[in-house]
Each structure stands twice: as C-alpha cells, then as structure tokens.
Design a protein around this motif. Structure first.
Motif, mmCIF file in Angstrom:
data_model
loop_
_atom_site.group_PDB
_atom_site.id
_atom_site.type_symbol
_atom_site.label_atom_id
_atom_site.label_comp_id
_atom_site.label_asym_id
_atom_site.label_seq_id
_atom_site.Cartn_x
_atom_site.Cartn_y
_atom_site.Cartn_z
ATOM 1 N N PHE A 20 0.735 -1.452 -0.151
ATOM 2 C CA PHE A 20 -0.426 0.173 0.311
ATOM 3 C C PHE A 20 1.150 1.986 -0.193
ATOM 4 C CE2 PHE A 20 -3.400 -2.624 1.985
ATOM 5 C CZ PHE A 20 -4.202 -2.284 1.207
ATOM 6 N N ALA A 21 0.831 2.095 -1.127
ATOM 7 C CA ALA A 21 1.429 3.493 -1.146
ATOM 8 C C ALA A 21 -0.222 3.943 -0.893
ATOM 9 C CB ALA A 21 2.247 3.401 -2.346
ATOM 10 N N ALA A 22 0.146 5.453 -0.335
ATOM 11 C CA ALA A 22 -0.655 6.041 0.156
ATOM 12 C C ALA A 22 -0.839 7.368 -1.793
ATOM 13 C CB ALA A 22 -0.736 6.860 1.081
ATOM 14 N N THR A 23 -1.491 6.834 -2.603
ATOM 15 C CA THR A 23 -1.267 7.271 -3.902
ATOM 16 C C THR A 23 -2.895 7.565 -3.784
ATOM 17 O OG1 THR A 23 -1.683 5.648 -4.739
ATOM 18 C CG2 THR A 23 1.424 6.625 -4.361
ATOM 19 N N GLU A 24 -2.916 9.161 -5.072
ATOM 20 C CA GLU A 24 -4.540 9.103 -5.636
ATOM 21 C C GLU A 24 -5.357 7.851 -6.344
ATOM 22 O OE1 GLU A 24 -7.642 12.018 -5.299
ATOM 23 O OE2 GLU A 24 -5.259 12.112 -4.842
ATOM 24 N N SER A 25 -4.239 7.441 -7.101
ATOM 25 C CA SER A 25 -5.126 6.028 -7.677
ATOM 26 C C SER A 25 -5.467 4.739 -6.591
ATOM 27 C CB SER A 25 -4.206 5.502 -8.799
ATOM 28 O OG SER A 25 -3.303 5.060 -7.935
ATOM 29 N N LEU A 26 -4.896 4.291 -5.771
ATOM 30 C CA LEU A 26 -4.964 3.366 -4.324
ATOM 31 C C LEU A 26 -6.258 3.772 -3.767
ATOM 32 C CD1 LEU A 26 -3.895 0.955 -2.849
ATOM 33 C CD2 LEU A 26 -2.915 2.817 -1.586
ATOM 34 N N HIS A 27 -6.557 5.104 -3.471
ATOM 35 C CA HIS A 27 -7.704 5.558 -3.172
ATOM 36 C C HIS A 27 -9.116 5.155 -3.781
ATOM 37 C CE1 HIS A 27 -5.109 7.426 0.392
ATOM 38 N NE2 HIS A 27 -6.397 7.803 0.744
ATOM 39 N N VAL A 28 -8.525 5.893 -4.859
ATOM 40 C CA VAL A 28 -10.161 5.498 -6.499
ATOM 41 C C VAL A 28 -9.910 3.367 -5.996
ATOM 42 C CG1 VAL A 28 -11.326 5.338 -8.298
ATOM 43 C CG2 VAL A 28 -9.728 7.409 -6.964
ATOM 44 N N THR A 29 -9.244 3.196 -5.972
ATOM 45 C CA THR A 29 -8.840 1.209 -6.647
ATOM 46 C C THR A 29 -9.675 1.111 -5.579
ATOM 47 O OG1 THR A 29 -7.085 1.282 -7.493
ATOM 48 C CG2 THR A 29 -7.830 -0.663 -6.826
ATOM 49 N N VAL A 30 -9.731 1.487 -3.789
ATOM 50 C CA VAL A 30 -10.087 1.179 -2.560
ATOM 51 C C VAL A 30 -11.965 1.290 -2.023
ATOM 52 C CG1 VAL A 30 -10.000 1.139 0.175
ATOM 53 C CG2 VAL A 30 -7.893 1.301 -1.570
ATOM 54 N N ALA A 31 -12.123 2.880 -3.241
ATOM 55 C CA ALA A 31 -13.144 3.003 -2.535
ATOM 56 C C ALA A 31 -13.967 1.599 -3.961
ATOM 57 C CB ALA A 31 -13.631 4.252 -3.614
ATOM 58 N N LEU A 32 -13.334 1.892 -5.017
ATOM 59 C CA LEU A 32 -13.718 0.916 -5.487
ATOM 60 C C LEU A 32 -14.155 -0.423 -5.166
ATOM 61 C CD1 LEU A 32 -14.880 1.021 -9.360
ATOM 62 C CD2 LEU A 32 -12.879 -0.662 -9.951
ATOM 63 N N ALA A 33 -13.075 -1.134 -4.219
ATOM 64 C CA ALA A 33 -13.439 -2.717 -3.538
ATOM 65 C C ALA A 33 -14.873 -1.935 -2.483
ATOM 66 C CB ALA A 33 -11.925 -2.404 -3.295
ATOM 67 N N MET A 34 -14.627 -1.167 -2.505
ATOM 68 C CA MET A 34 -15.722 -1.049 -1.165
ATOM 69 C C MET A 34 -17.635 -0.694 -1.973
ATOM 70 S SD MET A 34 -14.596 2.446 0.674
ATOM 71 C CE MET A 34 -15.821 2.591 2.731
ATOM 72 N N VAL A 35 -17.323 0.214 -3.007
ATOM 73 C CA VAL A 35 -18.828 -0.668 -3.861
ATOM 74 C C VAL A 35 -18.629 -2.323 -4.892
ATOM 75 C CG1 VAL A 35 -19.885 0.159 -5.794
ATOM 76 C CG2 VAL A 35 -18.763 2.417 -4.813
ATOM 77 N N VAL A 86 -27.149 0.515 0.849
ATOM 78 C CA VAL A 86 -27.314 1.673 -0.031
ATOM 79 C C VAL A 86 -26.897 2.246 1.702
ATOM 80 C CG1 VAL A 86 -28.654 3.766 -1.454
ATOM 81 C CG2 VAL A 86 -28.697 1.460 -1.517
ATOM 82 N N VAL A 87 -27.927 2.545 2.221
ATOM 83 C CA VAL A 87 -27.261 3.127 3.504
ATOM 84 C C VAL A 87 -25.285 3.394 3.878
ATOM 85 C CG1 VAL A 87 -27.966 4.225 5.671
ATOM 86 C CG2 VAL A 87 -29.756 4.088 4.362
ATOM 87 N N VAL A 88 -25.589 1.543 4.457
ATOM 88 C CA VAL A 88 -24.435 1.635 4.805
ATOM 89 C C VAL A 88 -23.574 1.629 3.757
ATOM 90 C CG1 VAL A 88 -22.865 -0.226 6.097
ATOM 91 C CG2 VAL A 88 -25.618 0.286 6.820
ATOM 92 N N GLY A 89 -23.573 1.219 2.523
ATOM 93 C CA GLY A 89 -22.700 2.160 1.596
ATOM 94 C C GLY A 89 -21.694 2.653 1.485
ATOM 95 N N THR A 90 -22.955 3.697 1.241
ATOM 96 C CA THR A 90 -22.802 4.638 1.124
ATOM 97 C C THR A 90 -22.393 5.623 2.347
ATOM 98 O OG1 THR A 90 -24.921 4.798 -0.265
ATOM 99 C CG2 THR A 90 -23.920 7.325 -0.250
ATOM 100 N N ALA A 91 -22.918 5.270 3.397
ATOM 101 C CA ALA A 91 -21.580 6.580 4.956
ATOM 102 C C ALA A 91 -20.291 5.852 4.544
ATOM 103 C CB ALA A 91 -22.893 6.320 5.618
ATOM 104 N N THR A 92 -20.378 4.569 4.849
ATOM 105 C CA THR A 92 -18.735 4.202 5.182
ATOM 106 C C THR A 92 -17.968 4.569 3.878
ATOM 107 O OG1 THR A 92 -20.019 2.128 3.794
ATOM 108 C CG2 THR A 92 -19.287 2.762 6.100
ATOM 109 N N THR A 93 -18.106 4.506 2.534
ATOM 110 C CA THR A 93 -17.638 4.970 1.380
ATOM 111 C C THR A 93 -17.878 6.506 1.399
ATOM 112 O OG1 THR A 93 -19.084 3.371 0.505
ATOM 113 C CG2 THR A 93 -17.700 4.809 -0.972
ATOM 114 N N MET A 94 -17.923 6.496 1.579
ATOM 115 C CA MET A 94 -17.678 8.701 1.769
ATOM 116 C C MET A 94 -17.164 9.363 3.162
ATOM 117 S SD MET A 94 -19.694 10.558 -0.663
ATOM 118 C CE MET A 94 -19.699 9.657 -2.072
ATOM 119 N N LEU A 95 -17.203 8.181 3.802
ATOM 120 C CA LEU A 95 -16.666 8.247 5.104
ATOM 121 C C LEU A 95 -14.771 8.754 4.361
ATOM 122 C CD1 LEU A 95 -18.519 7.612 7.903
ATOM 123 C CD2 LEU A 95 -17.648 10.159 7.901
ATOM 124 N N TYR A 96 -14.935 7.754 4.080
ATOM 125 C CA TYR A 96 -13.001 6.982 2.900
ATOM 126 C C TYR A 96 -13.280 8.279 2.277
ATOM 127 C CZ TYR A 96 -10.136 4.790 1.237
ATOM 128 O OH TYR A 96 -8.215 4.122 0.636
#
Lengths: 90, 224
Positions: free
Chosen positions: A31-46, A78-88
């Motif tokens: 894990f490296a704190a890059t912009e693309s990593l955050h997008v990938t992780v958000a995608l993994a949450m979805v 929808v509520v739990v998925g959206t809330a956790t993804t948005m908080l991230y």
C-alpha cells in the motif's frame, strides 16, 4: 458437478468468487498512499456492498420476497455502503 | 423437467406442473413479484427478518462509527490494520462464500426431499465454518502474541469487537446448521418445517455478508 442449484444462482456465486479474487491483489499488494489507490479502494468498497446485495437477493431469496422486505434490505446496503464509502473518500 | 428448470420457466402457471408439491417457492417465480408491498414469498418468517435486519443495523452502525473515527486517526488505523493478515482474511471470505453456496444447494436438495444430498451439503458447510473458526484462532493467536489486545488502541477495539461478535454469529450459525442436519437424519420433509430450514439458511447467509463488509472495511480500507 450438478448440485441442483439454479444456473442463475451458480453464475452469481462464480461472480462473487471472482470479485473476491480481484480484491486479493489489493489485499496482498503493497500500500502506498497514492491518489489512484484511494480510487481503487473506494471501488473495492462499492464491489463489497454489491456482493452483499447479491447475497441478499439471490442466496437469501429476497428476489421474490415482498417489496417491503426487499426495500428494507436494499436500504441497509445503500445507507451503510454510501455512508462508509463517503466517510473514506470525502 | 428439473426443479431449477421450473424456476426458470416461471411463466408457466403452477397448475400446469404435474406435481405442484415440488414447485419452487412462489417468491422465486416472476409472477409473484408484484407492486404490492406485502405479497411474495418471505424466506423464513417475518419475525426472523426483524432480528436479521436489526442485527445488520447494529453492525452497520459500528461500521459507520469506525469509518468516522478512521478519519481523525488515519495514521493509527493505517499502521494497526497493516499488521493484520489480509491473506487469512481473503481465504476466510472465500471459505464463507463456499459455505453459502453449499447451504443454497442444501436448501434446493431438501426442497426435493433429497435428504442424503442435503445432509452432505450441510456437513460440508459446517466443515467450512470450522475452517473459518480455525483460521480466526490462528489470526487471534498471532495478534495477541504480537501484543495486540482490544485495549491497544481504538482500531484494535473495533477489530476485536467486530470480528469477535461475528465469530459468535459463526458459532450460533454452526449450531443451527447442526440442528438442521439432525432434522435431515430424521428425514423431516421440507414442507413440515419450511420456515425453520429457510431461516437457518438466511441466518447463515447473513454471517457471510457481514464478513464481506468486515473484511473490506477492517482489513482493506483501514489499511490505506
């Protein structure tokens, strides 16, 4: 091997397994704190909450359940998925 | 025509099927999916769903609070989550997914009153549950051996509470699966206790879906 499970359910299960293997590469990567990593992780949450939805609709057989029950389950996803993804993300 | 074939051919009215007692549950047919809020097939029973959705809401609330706390303590969460074994987490996800599929297969076999096959599927699912618990024990022993306890920091508090309560659900679910297998050994017909058997299956799938969320949020998201 035919386990007597509807083909649709089997196809969705294979999809769930493939989606899990996809996150495997994330899980074992460095894990490296890059912009693309955050997008990938958000995608993994979805993807994770989509998996939850399919387990409900297909395995729990909510697909044919009364609309009120389907709506309550969908609301949780929808509520739990959206809330956790948005908080991230935000 | 196989049972699953019939589910696919749901446009065929029930009365055209030669043995309607083997028809799939009405909720799985397209006809039953109306705009009426209350018609359709409730898997298990309504009381069970109040418990299931309540339980899920409790977990959901903890997920949201954890992600909120993660915002203000990213460094602590990141460093702590990196110490978890993500490989064990992924393997456990696959183990529970397999167990869910086996439970689905057990439901369909039991609907045909094929007790032998249904019993094999449930035993295999119980085997998956034991593998999950064993891997979790290995993970805990490494974690505690490495000096991590629920009191170490806020991340490990969330980690031990979420995975601990989930493990408790796995234990309860395994007990329910064992009770189901006893019913199959007694050759209890599906229609005699349909709500109970479907309820056990629904509970087990909840164990699976909660783990998917826990794995993603605790092992993956907090580590980034």
């Amino acid at each position: 091997m035919n386990l007597g499970v509807p083909l649709r359910t089997t196809v969705i299960w294979v999809g769930l397994v493939l989606a899990t293997c996809l996150t495997w590469s994330l899980g074992t990567g460095h894990f490296a704190a890059t912009e693309s990593l955050h997008v990938t992780v958000a995608l993994a949450m979805v993807i994770a909450f989509l998996k939850v939805y399919f387990i409900g609709s297909e395995f729990m057989e909510l697909r044919g359940a009364p609309r009120a029950l389907r709506a309550a389950f969908l609301a949780w996803v929808v509520v739990v998925g959206t809330a956790t993804t948005m908080l991230y993300v935000v | 025509v196989t049972l699953e074939g019939r589910a696919a051919e749901s446009d065929v009215p029930d009365f055209l099927w030669p043995d309607v007692e083997h028809a799939p549950p009405p909720g799985l047919t397209r006809r039953a999916r109306t705009n009426d809020n209350w018609s359709g097939h409730v898997p298990g029973e309504v009381g069970l769903w109040i418990f299931i959705l309540g339980d899920m809401t409790l977990f959901g609330a903890i997920f949201i609070v954890m992600m909120w706390e993660n915002r203000s303590a990213r460094a602590v969460f990141h460093g702590s989550a990196l110490e978890l074994s993500r490989s064990i987490g992924v393997v456990n996800t696959l183990v529970l997914l397999l167990s869910s599929y086996l439970v689905v297969a057990a439901v369909w076999a039991h609907r045909r009153d094929d007790h032998a096959r249904s019993s094999r599927m449930v035993f295999a699912a119980i085997g998956c549950a034991l593998v999950f618990a064993a891997l979790k024990a290995v993970e805990y022993s490494y974690g505690i051996g490495g000096g991590h306890t629920p009191a170490t920091n806020l991340f490990f508090t969330f980690y031990f509470v979420l995975t601990g309560v989930h493990l408790l659900h796995v234990v309860v679910g395994t007990g329910l699966l064992a009770a189901w297998s006893v019913a199959m050994r007694r050759r209890t017909p599906w229609n005699a206790s349909r709500r109970l058997f479907e309820g056990v299956a629904v509970y087990w799938h909840m164990v699976d879906l909660l783990w998917i969320a826990i794995f993603t949020l605790v092992y993956l998201v907090c580590a980034t």
